[in-house]
Design a protein around this motif. Structure first.
Motif, short mmCIF file in Angstrom:
data_model
loop_
_atom_site.label_atom_id
_atom_site.label_comp_id
_atom_site.label_asym_id
_atom_site.label_seq_id
_atom_site.Cartn_x
_atom_site.Cartn_y
_atom_site.Cartn_z
N TYR A 1 0.81 -1.23 0.00
CA TYR A 1 0.00 0.00 0.00
C TYR A 1 0.84 1.27 0.00
O TYR A 1 0.50 2.27 0.61
CB TYR A 1 -0.98 -0.01 1.19
N TYR B 1 -3.61 -2.67 -7.58
CA TYR B 1 -3.70 -1.27 -7.19
C TYR B 1 -4.40 -0.46 -8.25
O TYR B 1 -4.43 -0.83 -9.42
CB TYR B 1 -2.29 -0.66 -6.99
N CYS C 1 -4.18 5.68 -5.21
CA CYS C 1 -4.92 4.46 -5.49
C CYS C 1 -6.39 4.77 -5.31
O CYS C 1 -6.82 5.27 -4.27
CB CYS C 1 -4.49 3.33 -4.54
N LEU D 1 -8.87 2.56 -5.50
CA LEU D 1 -9.68 1.39 -5.13
C LEU D 1 -10.29 1.60 -3.75
O LEU D 1 -9.73 2.31 -2.91
CB LEU D 1 -8.82 0.12 -5.14
N CYS E 1 -5.85 1.79 1.08
CA CYS E 1 -5.72 2.43 -0.23
C CYS E 1 -5.66 3.94 -0.10
O CYS E 1 -5.03 4.62 -0.90
CB CYS E 1 -6.89 2.04 -1.13
N MET F 1 -2.31 5.40 -0.05
CA MET F 1 -1.43 5.23 -1.21
C MET F 1 -1.41 6.50 -2.04
O MET F 1 -2.34 6.75 -2.83
CB MET F 1 -1.92 4.09 -2.09
#
Ligand code: CU
Length: 130
Positions: free
Chosen positions: A51, A77, A112, A114, A120, A123
Motif C-alpha cells: 500500500y 492497485y 490508489c 480502489l 488504499c 497510497m
C-alpha cells in the motif's frame, strides 16, 4: 482604396487558412515551421507494494512526454491522476504502461482509487511538473 486593401487582407488571410499539414512528414521538417524540438521523454517505473507507491514523487518539465510503467508487486492497485484524466488498474499479472504529455504545470497527486481496502487511502504520491 480601402476596399482594395480589404481584398488584399482577405486574400492574404485565406492564403494561410487551409494550413495543409503533410501528415507523411515528421514535425521537425514541416515547411515553414522551422526547427521544432521533439518532446523529451521521461520514463518512470512506479511500483505498488504494501500500500505504498515507490517512488512517491516524480518530476518532469512542462512539455515532456511522461512514460509510466506501473507494477503491482503484491495486490492489485489503482493509479489515478485526476487532473490528467489518468485512471488505471494494475494487477501483479499485468503491469501497465502509459504515456501522456505533461502540458500542465503544478503538483498533481497520484493515488490508489480502489475502495477495497482502507489502506488504499494512504497510497499517494505526487507528480511535479515545472
Ligand atoms: Cu489500493
Amino acid at each position: 482604396m480601402s476596399i482594395a486593401l480589404g481584398l488584399i487582407a482577405i486574400v492574404l488571410l485565406s492564403w494561410n487558412a487551409p494550413l495543409a499539414v503533410p501528415t507523411d512528414l515528421p514535425p521537425y521538417s514541416m515547411p515553414g515551421a522551422g526547427v521544432q524540438e521533439q518532446p523529451r521523454i521521461r520514463a518512470f517505473t512506479i511500483k505498488g507494494r504494501r500500500y505504498t507507491f515507490s517512488p512517491a514523487r516524480i518530476e518532469a518539465s512542462r512539455g515532456d512526454v511522461i512514460k509510466l510503467t506501473l507494477i503491482a508487486e503484491d495486490v492489485p492497485y489503482g493509479f489515478e491522476i485526476a487532473e490528467y484524466r489518468i485512471c488505471k488498474r494494475v494487477t501483479p499479472e499485468r503491469p501497465v504502461t502509459l504515456e501522456f504529455l505533461a502540458d500542465k504545470a503544478g503538483t498533481f497527486v497520484y493515488f490508489c482509487n480502489l475502495t477495497t481496502d482502507e489502506k488504499c487511502r494512504d497510497m499517494r504520491g505526487e507528480l511535479i511538473v515545472r
